[in-house]
Design an enzyme around this catalytic site. Structure first.
Site, PDB file in Angstrom:
ATOM      1  N   LYS A 127       0.862  -1.259  -0.093  1.00  0.00           N
ATOM      2  CA  LYS A 127      -0.119   0.019   0.118  1.00  0.00           C
ATOM      3  C   LYS A 127       0.903   1.112  -0.353  1.00  0.00           C
ATOM      4  O   LYS A 127       1.930   1.170   0.360  1.00  0.00           O
ATOM      5  CB  LYS A 127      -0.883   0.020   1.178  1.00  0.00           C
ATOM      6  CG  LYS A 127      -2.035   0.934   1.024  1.00  0.00           C
ATOM      7  CD  LYS A 127      -3.227   0.268   0.350  1.00  0.00           C
ATOM      8  CE  LYS A 127      -4.307   1.010   0.091  1.00  0.00           C
ATOM      9  NZ  LYS A 127      -5.464   0.241  -0.267  1.00  0.00           N
ATOM     10  N   ASP A 167      -7.304   4.190  -4.499  1.00  0.00           N
ATOM     11  CA  ASP A 167      -7.730   4.166  -3.159  1.00  0.00           C
ATOM     12  C   ASP A 167      -8.452   5.210  -2.952  1.00  0.00           C
ATOM     13  O   ASP A 167      -8.794   6.062  -3.840  1.00  0.00           O
ATOM     14  CB  ASP A 167      -6.815   3.484  -1.997  1.00  0.00           C
ATOM     15  CG  ASP A 167      -7.510   3.046  -0.775  1.00  0.00           C
ATOM     16  OD1 ASP A 167      -8.003   1.864  -0.750  1.00  0.00           O
ATOM     17  OD2 ASP A 167      -7.454   3.807   0.180  1.00  0.00           O
TER      18      ASP A 167
HETATM   19  P1  NDP Z   1     -13.363   7.573  -2.575  1.00  0.00           P
HETATM   20  O1  NDP Z   1     -12.104   8.435  -2.359  1.00  0.00           O
HETATM   21  O2  NDP Z   1     -13.602   7.145  -3.996  1.00  0.00           O
HETATM   22  O3  NDP Z   1     -14.137   7.837  -1.841  1.00  0.00           O
HETATM   23  C1  NDP Z   1     -14.128   7.870  -0.272  1.00  0.00           C
HETATM   24  C2  NDP Z   1     -15.781   8.067   0.246  1.00  0.00           C
HETATM   25  O4  NDP Z   1     -15.386   8.012   1.701  1.00  0.00           O
HETATM   26  C3  NDP Z   1     -15.900   9.522  -0.026  1.00  0.00           C
HETATM   27  O5  NDP Z   1     -17.365   9.847   0.135  1.00  0.00           O
HETATM   28  C4  NDP Z   1     -15.351  10.220   1.345  1.00  0.00           C
HETATM   29  O6  NDP Z   1     -15.933  11.407   1.462  1.00  0.00           O
HETATM   30  C5  NDP Z   1     -15.552   9.306   2.591  1.00  0.00           C
HETATM   31  N1  NDP Z   1     -14.344   9.561   3.214  1.00  0.00           N
HETATM   32  C6  NDP Z   1     -13.191   9.106   3.416  1.00  0.00           C
HETATM   33  N2  NDP Z   1     -12.531   9.483   4.084  1.00  0.00           N
HETATM   34  C7  NDP Z   1     -13.400   9.870   5.284  1.00  0.00           C
HETATM   35  C8  NDP Z   1     -13.348  10.108   6.692  1.00  0.00           C
HETATM   36  N3  NDP Z   1     -12.106   9.789   7.413  1.00  0.00           N
HETATM   37  N4  NDP Z   1     -14.623  10.034   7.217  1.00  0.00           N
HETATM   38  C9  NDP Z   1     -15.588   9.990   6.578  1.00  0.00           C
HETATM   39  N5  NDP Z   1     -15.743   9.865   5.233  1.00  0.00           N
HETATM   40  C10 NDP Z   1     -14.544   9.540   4.646  1.00  0.00           C
HETATM   41  O7  NDP Z   1     -12.417   6.231  -2.097  1.00  0.00           O
HETATM   42  P2  NDP Z   1     -12.963   4.593  -2.528  1.00  0.00           P
HETATM   43  O8  NDP Z   1     -14.679   4.602  -2.689  1.00  0.00           O
HETATM   44  O9  NDP Z   1     -11.947   3.900  -3.482  1.00  0.00           O
HETATM   45  O10 NDP Z   1     -12.581   3.947  -1.051  1.00  0.00           O
HETATM   46  C11 NDP Z   1     -13.711   3.845   0.040  1.00  0.00           C
HETATM   47  C12 NDP Z   1     -13.105   2.680   0.841  1.00  0.00           C
HETATM   48  O11 NDP Z   1     -13.024   1.501   0.094  1.00  0.00           O
HETATM   49  C13 NDP Z   1     -11.779   2.657   1.505  1.00  0.00           C
HETATM   50  O12 NDP Z   1     -11.782   2.230   2.750  1.00  0.00           O
HETATM   51  C14 NDP Z   1     -10.782   2.059   0.608  1.00  0.00           C
HETATM   52  O13 NDP Z   1      -9.499   1.639   1.235  1.00  0.00           O
HETATM   53  C15 NDP Z   1     -11.581   0.872   0.419  1.00  0.00           C
HETATM   54  N6  NDP Z   1     -11.345   0.146  -0.880  1.00  0.00           N
HETATM   55  C16 NDP Z   1     -11.472   0.512  -2.188  1.00  0.00           C
HETATM   56  C17 NDP Z   1     -11.189  -0.202  -3.210  1.00  0.00           C
HETATM   57  C18 NDP Z   1     -11.045   0.571  -4.766  1.00  0.00           C
HETATM   58  O14 NDP Z   1     -10.890  -0.154  -5.380  1.00  0.00           O
HETATM   59  N7  NDP Z   1     -11.364   1.832  -4.870  1.00  0.00           N
HETATM   60  C19 NDP Z   1     -10.790  -1.530  -3.154  1.00  0.00           C
HETATM   61  C20 NDP Z   1     -11.145  -1.955  -1.746  1.00  0.00           C
HETATM   62  C21 NDP Z   1     -11.306  -1.422  -0.762  1.00  0.00           C
HETATM   63  P3  NDP Z   1     -14.960  12.802   1.432  1.00  0.00           P
HETATM   64  O15 NDP Z   1     -15.113  13.194  -0.032  1.00  0.00           O
HETATM   65  O16 NDP Z   1     -15.709  13.833   2.183  1.00  0.00           O
HETATM   66  O17 NDP Z   1     -13.499  12.615   1.662  1.00  0.00           O
HETATM   67  O1  2IT Z   2      -7.690  -1.700  -0.751  1.00  0.00           O
HETATM   68  C1  2IT Z   2      -7.865  -2.159  -2.040  1.00  0.00           C
HETATM   69  O2  2IT Z   2      -7.846  -3.380  -2.265  1.00  0.00           O
HETATM   70  C2  2IT Z   2      -7.677  -1.501  -3.229  1.00  0.00           C
HETATM   71  N1  2IT Z   2      -7.564   0.048  -3.072  1.00  0.00           N
HETATM   72  C3  2IT Z   2      -7.350  -1.946  -4.448  1.00  0.00           C
HETATM   73  C4  2IT Z   2      -6.033  -2.177  -4.662  1.00  0.00           C
HETATM   74  C5  2IT Z   2      -5.651  -2.708  -6.137  1.00  0.00           C
HETATM   75  O3  2IT Z   2      -4.477  -2.877  -6.274  1.00  0.00           O
HETATM   76  O4  2IT Z   2      -6.634  -2.716  -7.031  1.00  0.00           O
END
Ligand code: NDP
Ligand code: 2IT
Length: 447
Positions: A127, A167
């Site tokens: 990461k 992420d």
């Molecule tokens: P984005 O940046 O697209 O969206 C994040 C969302 O979560 C936004 O709505 C954001 O609000 C909110 N958020 C982030 N930090 C906080 C916080 N500290 N408190 C409250 N709300 C918060 O990210 P993703 O959708 O990609 O990721 C969301 C989650 O999914 C994370 O935990 C990530 O690690 C996990 N994940 C993502 C993957 C991927 O492929 N993208 C794969 C697997 C897991 P705001 O805009 O106000 O910050």
């Molecule tokens: O938390 C996760 O698994 C991710 N943000 C996606 C990682 C990836 O390499 O696609």
């Protein structure tokens, strides 16, 4: 005796990494739940697998200087934690968020080891990211930051070494700028990042994969009770990539998503966030980069400032924002309101107290490293397509993603049963993910 070994290892983690609560939390959850495997297999104890596992293979921390739109020099900190490469090249996302620090990236890198192992694809765990905050920055500022970040990172990554992705705070725009700079520096067009644009090496369905996968995983959990997603009222947190495509898939399956949130608050729309409202939200979040509050004004829904959506009555919950967003108190409220399924799209969204409550009440609980593995799994499929220099159709990738989620559920479910903890998908996922990596480490000698 094996529990003693685990606690000794955790004491070392604590001593070596003071001020890293998130990393200690993730290590504690994994190590304590794999105790039955440590007890059963002397080879893991003899090879000191636990002690080796909690120490990243390599940690890179670097300076990222860049110039903002006012011509001022800004300095951020960049990281890449290359945690474990026993079963494949390092793989995992990059997070850009002001809270990013070693503790958060080490918890995420540690989780990624087991998640990637569960996908059935050959990927190690990593990461990275930065405390840079893309919010409120212009496209030019984001580009200059990404170029500077990659100017250091490029020497540590490569298609057979380490393959980053997105992420929190890193989406299509950031991956584009990062990839462009990598290509300039290396003079190579390779699959070094995943989540790329469809015109330049990206895979169909990668954008959708984490959200779709979290819902496919929920479907599998429901099947064990002879139920389906149809008609289920669902609470979703976040409004970014994972939340958006979770809601899209829920709609396709006849469920009703009623909440979304961001770091300012949440909206409650009892009629459901239908296709049209979701399309509007995607434009709000991905193009206009606005706040979720605007949804309430636009669609006459209620907005709750400074709150999380866990007080809203539901059948199923899909936490899709960030770590520790569900506390023990939230978990209790959810159960009192009749929630009986939690599928974690986010990484470690439930705090230890909450996890304990979900497990002891025996609800359908899919931990992040299993339920959100569809994102990285589809990244693995993007890597395969890049290596073969071809691209599969949307249907083909979706079919593979769906099958991987079914397999992950089966593996976690069967492993839990095999180790005497039926229904406990935390133990099942951790043990199944762990044993594959541990066996590889034993086979490869002292790595
Ligand atoms: P984005 O940046 O697209 O969206 C994040 C969302 O979560 C936004 O709505 C954001 O609000 C909110 N958020 C982030 N930090 C906080 C916080 N500290 N408190 C409250 N709300 C918060 O990210 P993703 O959708 O990609 O990721 C969301 C989650 O999914 C994370 O935990 C990530 O690690 C996990 N994940 C993502 C993957 C991927 O492929 N993208 C794969 C697997 C897991 P705001 O805009 O106000 O910050
Ligand atoms: O938390 C996760 O698994 C991710 N943000 C996606 C990682 C990836 O390499 O696609």
């Amino acid at each position: 005796m094996s529990m003693e070994l685990i606690h000794e290892t955790l004491a070392t983690v604590k001593r070596r990494n003071p001020n890293e609560p998130e990393f200690l939390q993730a290590a504690t959850e994994v190590l304590e739940s794999i105790e039955p495997a440590i007890r059963r297999h002397k080879k893991y104890r003899d090879a000191r697998i636990l002690e080796r596992l909690v120490e990243p293979e390599r940690q890179i921390i670097f300076r990222v200087p860049w110039i903002d739109d006012r011509g001022q020099v800004q300095v951020n900190r960049g990281f890449r934690i290359q945690f474990n490469s026993a079963i494949g090249p390092y793989k995992g996302g990059l997070r850009f968020h002001p809270t990013v620090c070693a503790s958060i990236l080490k918890f995420l890198g540690f989780e990624q080891i087991f998640k990637n192992s569960l996908t059935t694809l050959p990927m190690g765990g990593a990461k990275g990211g930065s405390d840079f905050d893309p919010k409120g920055k212009s496209d030019q500022e984001v580009m200059r930051f990404c170029q500077s970040f990659m100017t250091e990172l490029f020497r540590h990554i490569g298609p057979d070494t380490d393959v980053p992705a997105g992420d929190i705070g890193v989406g299509a725009r950031e991956v584009g700028y990062l990839y462009g700079q990598y290509k300039r520096l290396r003079n190579e067009f390779t699959g070094v990042l995943t989540g790329k644009g469809l015109q330049w090496g990206g895979s169909l369905i990668r954008t959708e994969a984490t959200g779709y996968g979290a819902v496919y995983f929920a479907q599998e959990m429901l099947k064990t009770r002879g139920e389906s997603m149809e008609g289920k009222v669902c609470v979703v947190s976040g409004s970014g990539n994972v939340a958006q495509y979770t809601i899209e898939k829920l709609n396709q399956l006849g469920a009703r998503a009623v909440t979304m949130s961001d770091s300012n608050g949440f909206i409650h729309d009892p009629d459901g966030i239908d296709e049209e409202k979701l399309a509007w939200t995607m434009d709000l979040k991905n193009v206009r980069r606005g706040r979720i509050k605007e949804y309430a004004d636009k669609f006459k829904a209620r907005y709750y400032e400074g709150a999380t959506p866990w007080s809203i009555k539901c059948d199923c919950a899909f936490p899709s924002a960030t770590q520790n967003e569900i506390t023990g108190q939230d978990a209790r409220t959810m159960l009192e309101n009749g929630c009986y399924l939690v599928s974690e799209g986010a990484n470690m969204p439930t705090d230890p107290d909450g996890v304990h409550i979900f497990l002891s009440k025996k609800i359908l609980y899919g931990p992040g490293k299993a339920a959100n593995a569809g994102g990285v799994a589809t990244s693995g499929l993007e890597m395969s397509q890049n290596s073969m220099r071809l691209s599969w159709s949307r249907e083909e990738v979706d079919r593979k993603l769906h099958q991987i989620m079914i397999t992950i559920h089966q593996n976690a479910f069967n492993t839990a049963k095999e180790y005497g903890l039926p229904g406990n998908l935390v133990a099942g996922a951790n043990i199944a993910g762990f044993t594959k990596v541990a066996d590889a480490m034993v086979d490869q000698g002292l790595i």
